[in-house]
Design a protein around this motif. Structure first.
Motif, mmCIF file in Angstrom:
data_model
loop_
_atom_site.group_PDB
_atom_site.id
_atom_site.type_symbol
_atom_site.label_atom_id
_atom_site.label_comp_id
_atom_site.label_asym_id
_atom_site.label_seq_id
_atom_site.Cartn_x
_atom_site.Cartn_y
_atom_site.Cartn_z
ATOM 1 N N MET A 140 0.722 -1.387 -0.045
ATOM 2 C CA MET A 140 0.010 0.017 -0.089
ATOM 3 C C MET A 140 0.846 1.286 0.048
ATOM 4 N N ALA A 141 2.120 1.289 0.725
ATOM 5 C CA ALA A 141 2.856 2.474 0.850
ATOM 6 C C ALA A 141 3.543 2.610 -0.256
ATOM 7 N N ASN A 142 3.969 1.599 -1.155
ATOM 8 C CA ASN A 142 4.792 1.730 -2.543
ATOM 9 C C ASN A 142 3.973 2.063 -3.365
ATOM 10 N N ALA A 143 2.540 1.649 -3.342
ATOM 11 C CA ALA A 143 1.642 1.995 -4.343
ATOM 12 C C ALA A 143 1.048 3.242 -4.550
ATOM 13 N N ALA A 144 1.263 4.152 -3.364
ATOM 14 C CA ALA A 144 0.689 5.334 -2.994
ATOM 15 C C ALA A 144 1.067 6.294 -4.152
ATOM 16 N N VAL A 145 2.190 6.134 -4.749
ATOM 17 C CA VAL A 145 2.740 7.282 -5.822
ATOM 18 C C VAL A 145 2.915 6.238 -7.039
ATOM 19 N N SER A 146 3.174 5.394 -7.177
ATOM 20 C CA SER A 146 3.654 4.733 -8.481
ATOM 21 C C SER A 146 2.525 3.849 -9.159
ATOM 22 N N ALA A 147 1.537 3.517 -8.451
ATOM 23 C CA ALA A 147 0.261 2.691 -9.029
ATOM 24 C C ALA A 147 -1.227 3.125 -9.072
ATOM 25 N N ARG A 148 -1.394 4.029 -8.072
ATOM 26 C CA ARG A 148 -2.755 4.683 -8.181
ATOM 27 C C ARG A 148 -2.952 5.602 -9.258
ATOM 28 N N GLU A 149 -4.134 5.260 -9.732
ATOM 29 C CA GLU A 149 -4.833 6.354 -10.953
ATOM 30 C C GLU A 149 -5.064 7.631 -10.339
ATOM 31 N N VAL A 150 -5.024 8.613 -11.107
ATOM 32 C CA VAL A 150 -5.043 10.122 -10.545
ATOM 33 C C VAL A 150 -6.225 10.758 -11.649
ATOM 34 N N ASN A 151 -6.434 11.832 -11.260
ATOM 35 C CA ASN A 151 -7.333 12.436 -12.204
ATOM 36 C C ASN A 151 -8.898 12.148 -11.764
ATOM 37 N N PHE A 152 -9.188 11.969 -10.458
ATOM 38 C CA PHE A 152 -10.718 11.656 -9.980
ATOM 39 C C PHE A 152 -11.056 13.088 -9.654
ATOM 40 N N VAL A 153 -12.135 13.349 -10.437
ATOM 41 C CA VAL A 153 -12.735 14.668 -10.273
ATOM 42 C C VAL A 153 -13.826 14.217 -9.355
ATOM 43 N N GLY A 154 -14.067 15.130 -8.377
ATOM 44 C CA GLY A 154 -15.049 14.765 -6.923
ATOM 45 C C GLY A 154 -16.260 14.976 -7.371
ATOM 46 N N SER A 155 -17.214 14.272 -6.779
ATOM 47 C CA SER A 155 -18.459 14.307 -6.837
ATOM 48 C C SER A 155 -19.122 15.861 -6.673
ATOM 49 N N GLU A 156 -18.791 16.461 -5.875
ATOM 50 C CA GLU A 156 -19.052 17.746 -5.519
ATOM 51 C C GLU A 156 -19.013 18.721 -6.768
ATOM 52 N N ALA A 157 -17.872 18.621 -7.268
ATOM 53 C CA ALA A 157 -17.526 19.573 -8.579
ATOM 54 C C ALA A 157 -18.596 19.022 -9.487
ATOM 55 N N GLN A 158 -18.727 17.535 -9.757
ATOM 56 C CA GLN A 158 -19.497 17.238 -10.861
ATOM 57 C C GLN A 158 -20.937 17.680 -10.327
ATOM 58 N N LYS A 159 -21.433 17.606 -9.266
ATOM 59 C CA LYS A 159 -23.009 18.235 -8.846
ATOM 60 C C LYS A 159 -22.811 19.494 -9.198
#
Length: 672
Positions: free
Chosen positions: A184-203
């Protein structure tokens, strides 16, 4: 090869099988088609006509056979016993007994399909049957969850179809989930997808409450620019051609409420000097007159400089250019990637599906988002919200001025903007303002109508006046689609026009990428050398052979084996599960997109079977056998075989699930 017509792949005689001559090439226009499904599933009642012995099809029959399967449906297949997501992840559900989902984990597990075990490529035989039928037990340690293996936790919990990877059984037989803190610690930077636009912004977007200060200010400037000349008509000299005069007269007889929209449609507008060049100029939609307009270039010195020379570029591709496929191409050498085309209107309306297109995997070192639209008042706000919400993980925004499909073109988007230079200029300038330091790039075609290449007049203006930071040019007109070879001589002419204008204005050259028919390392480097482009944007070549980027970088033609190709397919399956999910719905979404990918990859003809190299993208392939059964299977044009290949990595397909290819030209079951 004398028995086959010109344009047939030159396969060695020992690999040819008796059968009909090769049919016409698959219809690649469908690769740029809509993502939407309408109506019922399309089925071909007759096999394709091919070869001299077949009855010649009428024009109507050919038209009906071409194009995209618009009636495809891919409904989500869910678990029969739907478990609450909170309970599935070991948390408490705030809805309690009022929750519409089930909370009984034990009952869920009794109805849940057995765990899937992803086959290792070394376990798959090159000859049929390819996999021995020894499925693991329902909760088996032989099952490896791709999400857990990469991230150290699985967000699908008990719903995961690889549950044996991250569940323990205690002394009394109760099951519990566990995590791997180190992963989990190693994946925090190298493996997790980014550019999730929050539900508040979409709302806020859906409710029209999202604030666009930059776009609003820009549109006020535009309104002032339109109104100013009307107040000083006597002081402004405007020379119109006869046909323009007729349109101007027509405008003068139009009710005031509609005059602005029609004026924009015909591109007869006078623009404010403060927007582009600090002086008033008159612009029209006539490309031939635009080269003489006395505009002062706008220089966006605050923009990030794109140093892309020598880098490989995977084109943005509708449906098939999803995150797992881009990630696969990166693994084989792609340097620059771009998300699937997103519609500005859908992004501004807060569409969850549209915003999913901007996701980025950390392995994508240079990543952009492509948008399509037809007006500044939609594209400029879209640029602003992209900069606000995901700007820190965005290297560029690409404006689509090349999409040829009817629905996009008739709405004034895509390649329709090629004939609306004034509007296009306002769009690019506005997007540049809204995006701050994030560069704007533009994807183009050579023109709209066949035989009427016009973009050589537009491209110099895009780079020197409007502030485009990179230009990519597909070497065909909108009308040509894929019916003719790309015109690389004209691409060279366009490059020279841009470079001449940049030298005249003493500007740093922007990257220019060409595109069209690149299918080998030899094609790539020949096009770069002959046309002067900084690189080639690869589209169909990557769909058919994703390893083309390795070939380009290593300056070689790779005679890839069937086992190496299967390893690539296995990677795609793992990347798909990581993105779409490891629950039942995610597994079958992955299966669907894997089959979409195989609907292109089957067209690859192994170069070890060819009499001459390199292979050509538009060659039609006669019936042949591979060097082993697996290579023959990978060349099958029967969609049922693509499902069979998917089952090697995703387990048996549900009985209710079927796959209809995007191309009509391969949407039939092979005969005999």
């Amino acid at each position: 090869m004398a028995q086959f017509p010109p344009g047939t792949a030159p396969i060695k005689a020992e690999y040819l099988l008796s059968g009909p001559a090769p049919s016409s090439a698959p219809d690649d226009d469908a690769a740029e088609g809509s993502r939407n499904c309408i109506g019922g599933t399309w089925r071909s009642e007759e096999p394709r006509s091919s070869g001299p012995s077949r009855k010649k099809m009428s024009k109507e029959e050919k038209k009906a056979q071409r194009g995209q399967n618009k009636g495809r449906r891919f409904g989500k297949i869910r678990d029969e016993f739907d478990l609450c997501w909170k309970i599935a992840n070991g948390a408490a559900c705030e809805h309690g007994t009022e929750c519409r989902f089930n909370h009984d984990i034990a009952s869920y597990l009794t109805t849940k399909p057995r765990d899937i075990r992803i086959s290792r490529v070394t376990e798959i035989s090159e000859n049929s049957p390819f996999i021995p039928e020894t499925p693991p037990d329902a909760l088996s340690d032989a099952s490896i969850c791709p999400v857990f293996a990469e991230l150290g936790e699985c967000r699908y919990g008990f719903k995961c179809r690889f549950l044996g990877s991250h569940v323990r059984t205690d002394q009394v037989g109760s099951l519990s989930l566990f995590t791997d803190e180190v992963r989990m610690a190693n994946a925090a930077v190298s493996a997790r997808e980014v550019n999730f636009v929050g539900s508040e912004a979409q709302k806020m977007l859906r409710s029209k409450k999202y604030q666009f200060p930059i776009a609003d200010a820009y549109m006020k400037e535009q309104k002032f620019a339109e109104d100013a000349p009307r107040k000083s008509e006597k002081e402004t000299l405007i020379v119109l051609e006869p046909e323009q005069m007729e349109m101007e007269i027509e405008l003068s007889s139009t009710p005031a409420g509609n005059s602005a929209s029609i004026k924009e449609e015909n591109e007869i507008s006078v623009e404010n000097s403060k927007i582009l060049s600090e002086k008033v100029v008159q612009r029209t939609g006539d490309l031939s007159s635009q080269a003489d307009t006395p505009d002062v270039p706008v220089r966006y010195r605050e923009k990030k400089r794109l140093n892309w020379s020598g880098k490989t570029y995977l084109a943005p591709l509708t449906t098939v250019g999803n995150l797992p496929f881009r990630r696969l191409c990166v693994a084989y050498g792609a340097d620059i990637t771009c998300g699937e085309m997103g519609l500005a209107t859908s992004l501004l309306s807060g569409s969850k599906e549209e915003w999913s297109l901007v996701r980025r995997h950390p392995s994508e070192s240079t990543f952009g988002v492509q948008v399509a639209g037809n007006k500044p008042n939609t594209l400029v706000p879209t640029a602003e919200v992209l900069a606000k919400e995901i700007g820190s993980n965005l290297d560029f925004v690409d404006l689509n001025c090349g999409c040829p499909i009817d629905l996009v073109f008739k709405a004034g988007s895509g390649s329709a903007l090629l004939d609306a230079a004034g509007k296009l200029g306002r769009i690019v300038v506005g997007m540049n303002k809204a995006l701050g330091e994030i560069p704007v790039t533009v994807k183009l075609r050579t023109g709209v109508k066949e035989g009427q290449n016009t973009v050589h007049k537009l491209m110099p203006r895009l780079s020197t006046e409007f502030g485009a930071s990179c230009l990519t040019l597909h070497g065909r007109t909108r009308q040509q689609r894929y019916t003719k070879l790309a015109d690389w001589d004209y691409i060279k002419q366009c490059v020279e026009a841009v470079r001449a204008k940049e030298a005249e204005e003493d500007l740093v050259p922007v990257p220019i990428f060409g595109g069209g028919d690149c299918f080998s390392s030899q094609d790539y480097w020949s096009c770069v050398e002959q046309s002067g482009v900084d690189g080639v944007m690869v589209a169909r070549g990557a769909l058919i052979k994703p390893w083309i980027f390795t070939e380009i970088k290593e300056h070689r033609e790779w005679d890839i084996s069937s086992r190496e190709r299967l390893d690539l397919i296995g990677k795609y399956a793992e990347y798909g599960l990581s993105h779409f999910g490891t629950d039942t719905a995610g597994v079958n979404a992955t299966r669907r997109y894997l089959c979409e990918s195989l609907s292109f990859q089957y067209r690859y003809t192994p170069i070890g079977l060819l009499e001459r190299l390199p292979g050509r993208i538009n060659d039609r392939t006669p019936t042949f056998r591979g060097r082993d059964d697996l290579e023959t299977l990978l060349a099958s044009d029967d969609s049922r075989d693509w499902v069979k290949i998917s089952e090697m990595f995703l387990g048996p397909a549900p009985e209710a699930w079927s796959f209809t290819p995007k191309h009509k030209s391969n949407s039939y079951d092979s005969q005999g």
